[in-house]
Design a protein around this motif. Structure first.
Motif, PDB file in Angstrom:
ATOM      1  N   THR A   1      27.119  28.639   1.559  1.00  0.00           N
ATOM      2  CA  THR A   1      27.896  29.380   2.812  1.00  0.00           C
ATOM      3  C   THR A   1      27.197  30.149   3.250  1.00  0.00           C
ATOM      4  O   THR A   1      27.294  30.309   4.735  1.00  0.00           O
ATOM      5  CB  THR A   1      29.298  30.070   2.230  1.00  0.00           C
ATOM      6  N   ARG A   2      26.225  31.114   2.825  1.00  0.00           N
ATOM      7  CA  ARG A   2      25.276  32.291   3.419  1.00  0.00           C
ATOM      8  C   ARG A   2      24.506  31.290   4.298  1.00  0.00           C
ATOM      9  O   ARG A   2      24.111  31.668   5.469  1.00  0.00           O
ATOM     10  CB  ARG A   2      24.881  33.027   2.404  1.00  0.00           C
TER      11      ARG A   2
ATOM     12  N   ALA B   1      26.013  30.102   7.314  1.00  0.00           N
ATOM     13  CA  ALA B   1      26.271  31.359   8.610  1.00  0.00           C
ATOM     14  C   ALA B   1      25.199  31.731   8.999  1.00  0.00           C
ATOM     15  O   ALA B   1      25.395  32.793  10.029  1.00  0.00           O
ATOM     16  CB  ALA B   1      27.108  32.269   7.512  1.00  0.00           C
TER      17      ALA B   1
ATOM     18  N   ALA C   1      25.120  32.403  12.933  1.00  0.00           N
ATOM     19  CA  ALA C   1      26.323  32.210  13.453  1.00  0.00           C
ATOM     20  C   ALA C   1      26.924  33.242  14.015  1.00  0.00           C
ATOM     21  O   ALA C   1      28.229  33.055  14.729  1.00  0.00           O
ATOM     22  CB  ALA C   1      27.142  31.360  12.518  1.00  0.00           C
ATOM     23  N   ILE C   2      26.620  34.556  13.673  1.00  0.00           N
ATOM     24  CA  ILE C   2      27.576  35.704  14.155  1.00  0.00           C
ATOM     25  C   ILE C   2      26.854  36.689  14.845  1.00  0.00           C
ATOM     26  O   ILE C   2      25.738  36.657  14.964  1.00  0.00           O
ATOM     27  CB  ILE C   2      28.362  36.168  12.767  1.00  0.00           C
TER      28      ILE C   2
ATOM     29  N   ASP D   1      33.927  29.288   4.554  1.00  0.00           N
ATOM     30  CA  ASP D   1      33.202  29.826   5.495  1.00  0.00           C
ATOM     31  C   ASP D   1      33.816  30.632   6.365  1.00  0.00           C
ATOM     32  O   ASP D   1      33.302  31.503   7.126  1.00  0.00           O
ATOM     33  CB  ASP D   1      32.670  28.202   6.249  1.00  0.00           C
TER      34      ASP D   1
ATOM     35  N   GLU E   1      32.273  34.500   7.250  1.00  0.00           N
ATOM     36  CA  GLU E   1      32.166  34.995   8.470  1.00  0.00           C
ATOM     37  C   GLU E   1      32.967  36.246   8.626  1.00  0.00           C
ATOM     38  O   GLU E   1      32.200  37.523   9.388  1.00  0.00           O
ATOM     39  CB  GLU E   1      32.505  34.072   9.490  1.00  0.00           C
TER      40      GLU E   1
ATOM     41  N   GLY F   1      29.474  37.989   7.723  1.00  0.00           N
ATOM     42  CA  GLY F   1      28.749  37.515   8.835  1.00  0.00           C
ATOM     43  C   GLY F   1      28.341  38.319  10.066  1.00  0.00           C
ATOM     44  O   GLY F   1      27.250  38.176  10.281  1.00  0.00           O
TER      45      GLY F   1
ATOM     46  N   THR G   1      24.376  39.305  10.623  1.00  0.00           N
ATOM     47  CA  THR G   1      23.888  38.820  11.988  1.00  0.00           C
ATOM     48  C   THR G   1      23.126  39.890  12.585  1.00  0.00           C
ATOM     49  O   THR G   1      21.839  39.704  13.181  1.00  0.00           O
ATOM     50  CB  THR G   1      24.776  38.401  13.150  1.00  0.00           C
TER      51      THR G   1
END
Length: 127
Positions: free
Chosen positions: A7-8, A11, A14-15, A64, A68, A72, A76
């Motif tokens: 999942t990490r 991600a 993504a954010i 997911d 986030e 998330g 980012t």
């Protein structure tokens, strides 16, 4: 790999941005340090901690979404960080995070010892 690691990785990138929060990685110096990098790392660690404690979902899509929502945005911010640390403690926290992340994700075998060496040096300097 665990769902957490997958999942990490999914991600990554993504954010977008973060408000700093108090967290698990407060500076160890007696005098508070005003370094936005420390705040960003603390927010990321707090989000990861929240995810690790509470993400007990079987549905990959829900995992997911929880990733986030929990870490998330802070992740980012760190991935897009382009400024230097403004304190010795910020540099130390950045290297600690890098070492922690290397234990979860593959890095060149030369990276962990070099980051560890830099971290040990900085930790040994007088404030």
């Amino acid at each position: 790999m665990t769902n957490h690691a997958l999942t990490r990785r999914a991600a990554l990138g993504a954010i977008a941005s973060i408000l700093a929060t108090a967290g698990a990685t407060a500076p160890s110096a007696a005098i508070p340090v005003n370094d936005p990098l420390i705040d960003a790392i603390a927010a990321f660690r707090a989000g990861l901690d929240d995810y690790d404690r509470n993400a007990r979902l079987e549905d990959e899509e829900k995992l997911d979404a929880y990733a986030e929502a929990s870490f998330g945005l802070p992740m980012t911010v760190i991935e897009e960080w382009e400024r230097p640390a403004t304190s010795k403690q910020g540099a130390i926290e950045a290297l600690r995070l890098a070492l922690d992340e290397m234990s979860s994700f593959e890095a060149s075998p030369t990276v962990p010892p070099m980051v560890g060496a830099a971290l040990a040096y900085l930790e040994g300097l007088q404030s």
